[in-house]
Scaffold this motif. Structure first.
Motif, PDB file in Angstrom:
ATOM      1  N   MET A 204       4.980  57.573  49.868  1.00  0.00           N
ATOM      2  CA  MET A 204       4.720  57.978  48.850  1.00  0.00           C
ATOM      3  C   MET A 204       4.297  59.460  49.014  1.00  0.00           C
ATOM      4  O   MET A 204       3.408  60.024  49.808  1.00  0.00           O
ATOM      5  N   PRO A 205       4.483  60.435  47.895  1.00  0.00           N
ATOM      6  CA  PRO A 205       4.047  61.764  47.982  1.00  0.00           C
ATOM      7  C   PRO A 205       2.582  61.751  47.389  1.00  0.00           C
ATOM      8  O   PRO A 205       2.113  60.864  46.683  1.00  0.00           O
ATOM      9  N   PRO A 206       1.762  62.900  47.689  1.00  0.00           N
ATOM     10  CA  PRO A 206       0.381  62.901  47.422  1.00  0.00           C
ATOM     11  C   PRO A 206       0.181  62.750  45.925  1.00  0.00           C
ATOM     12  O   PRO A 206      -0.973  62.140  45.805  1.00  0.00           O
TER      13      PRO A 206
ATOM     14  N   ALA B  80       8.348  51.384  43.319  1.00  0.00           N
ATOM     15  CA  ALA B  80       9.652  52.561  42.753  1.00  0.00           C
ATOM     16  C   ALA B  80      10.062  52.933  44.229  1.00  0.00           C
ATOM     17  O   ALA B  80       9.309  53.430  44.834  1.00  0.00           O
ATOM     18  N   ILE B  81      11.372  52.393  44.492  1.00  0.00           N
ATOM     19  CA  ILE B  81      11.804  52.847  45.841  1.00  0.00           C
ATOM     20  C   ILE B  81      13.352  53.873  45.330  1.00  0.00           C
ATOM     21  O   ILE B  81      14.172  53.520  44.639  1.00  0.00           O
ATOM     22  N   LYS B  82      13.209  54.978  45.921  1.00  0.00           N
ATOM     23  CA  LYS B  82      14.233  55.911  45.639  1.00  0.00           C
ATOM     24  C   LYS B  82      14.909  56.304  47.071  1.00  0.00           C
ATOM     25  O   LYS B  82      14.059  56.559  47.840  1.00  0.00           O
TER      26      LYS B  82
ATOM     27  N   THR C 190       3.534  52.746  44.045  1.00  0.00           N
ATOM     28  CA  THR C 190       3.530  51.070  44.045  1.00  0.00           C
ATOM     29  C   THR C 190       2.240  51.006  43.182  1.00  0.00           C
ATOM     30  O   THR C 190       1.456  51.922  43.154  1.00  0.00           O
ATOM     31  N   SER C 191       2.103  49.822  42.775  1.00  0.00           N
ATOM     32  CA  SER C 191       1.024  49.304  41.797  1.00  0.00           C
ATOM     33  C   SER C 191      -0.254  48.955  42.495  1.00  0.00           C
ATOM     34  O   SER C 191      -1.368  49.463  42.021  1.00  0.00           O
TER      35      SER C 191
END
Length: 394
Positions: free
Chosen positions: A155-157, A216-218, A225-226
């Motif tokens: 995940m990005p910051p 969310a998968i890219k 993610t929640s």
């Protein structure tokens, strides 16, 4: 090289297991010990030829549960000697900032898993019990920790940073970690295999069980993610609150004279669908109560579905569009009414379901004119655990 690897998913009162022949990913035996700590614990397993075993007996602790598993492996004939099992992969909930990938377990790793129990109080202690039990009974096998949080390390910051004083973020490594990583990773692998990587490049995975999370998968990587710093955040769950206004907590502490442990217990055990409905943490029970006219049950389900819809909308933005919406885990795989409730109102995203396919639990349940594929995929966290273990032990 053909190897036998045991995948373990230990809970506070349960222990799931699958023995794989790797690299063929052949399941030789799988089963579960449930109600550990009770005189009426249930032990079930099934071998690859379809033979089933089911007993009810007293199981005092995880060590006794482990003994039952090893006994079953021997008596079923899938192993002739314990030394045939070269690796044991353990699902571990929280790896904190220490682990962004699976690692072989040693004393330091076990110590850190224990330290991180404060962040995952329902899971890490149970995971550690499974590790310790198998270490006693299969000391020659190499044990590997496969962390729920690892998949989300991409995940990005902007997605994982909380708006707190930065000194605390740095000092205590406070960030969104995310969970159910093995499940979301598996869902991506199935979608990519079935529809191709290009179709799977904008995927939202909904893991809906007693615990719930959305990812969310890219391009095969988790971008949001929640669940958060702990598995308490995000969606409304069976007994967990999910996201709430943080000011509610000191308000209740003052008004109800509660301490931090009271609050933690309330948020983890007394909230969610159970807290709103007053009926149950089991969606099936709440759906039945709603059908019988229970207004609080209806409210609980409305809140539950609405929050899922909100995350789907937000994560479509993160992905820059949506190609596949996947449902998995106990509720996601088996509850057609919940899937229908979630998808209703998402037509603006191009999501439409075929109710006949939905009721039949087909793999693809989207309508013919849906712009987004909507799929139902049984999760297999144990397979990811086995794959990761084989990778670590070489």
């Amino acid at each position: 090289m053909v190897e036998k690897i045991l995948a373990i998913n230990a809970g506070s009162s349960s222990l799931k297991f699958k023995l794989y022949l790797m690299p063929d990913e052949q399941v030789m035996i799988h089963g579960m010990v449930d109600r550990i700590g009770h005189s009426d614990a249930v032990f079930t397993y099934q071998t690859e030829d379809g033979a089933k075993h089911d007993t009810t007996e007293s199981v005092k602790d995880h060590t006794e549960a482990t003994e039952l598993v090893i006994k079953a492996l021997n008596e079923s004939g899938v192993i002739k000697d314990k030394s045939e099992i070269v690796g044991i992969g353990h699902r571990v909930s929280h790896g904190g900032n220490y682990y962004t990938q699976s690692v072989e377990i040693n004393d330091d790793v076990a110590k850190r898993i224990s330290e991180l129990s404060v962040l995952s109080p329902l899971h890490n202690p149970a995971n550690l019990l499974g590790i310790e039990a198998f270490e006693k009974l299969l000391p020659e096998a190499r044990e590997v920790a496969v962390f729920d949080t690892s998949f989300h390390s991409t995940m990005p910051p902007k997605a994982y940073t909380y708006a707190l004083p930065y000194k605390y973020i740095e000092k205590y490594h406070i960030r969104r970690y995310g969970f159910h990583g093995q499940s979301h990773q598996y869902i991506y692998s199935v979608v990519a295999d079935r529809f191709g990587e290009q179709e799977a490049d904008k995927l939202i995975s909904c893991h809906l069980g007693n615990g719930c999370s959305i990812c969310a998968i890219k391009d095969g990587k988790s971008v949001n993610t929640s669940m958060g710093f702990t598995p308490l955040a995000g969606l409304v769950m069976g007994t967990r609150s999910g996201d709430i206004d943080p000011e509610i907590l000191p308000f209740l502490e003052e008004k109800e004279h509660l301490d931090s442990e009271d609050i933690r217990s309330m948020l983890n055990h007394e909230s969610g669908v159970l807290g709103i409905s007053g009926v149950s943490n089991d969606i099936r029970d709440v759906l039945k109560a709603e059908a019988d006219g229970n207004k609080r049950a209806k409210l609980a389900l409305d809140v539950y579905a609405h929050q899922i819809q909100q995350f789907i909308g937000a994560y479509t933005t993160d992905l820059g569009g949506l190609k596949v919406l996947a449902f998995t885990a106990g509720v996601g795989e088996h509850s057609a009414p919940i899937r229908a409730r979630v998808c209703q109102g998402l037509e603006y995203l191009g999501i439409k379901i075929d109710e006949a396919k939905n009721q039949a639990n087909d793999i693809e349940i989207q309508a013919s004119d849906s712009k987004v594929k909507v799929v139902v995929i049984p999760t297999d966290e144990e397979l990811i655990i086995a794959r990761e273990t084989a990778k670590v032990i070489g």
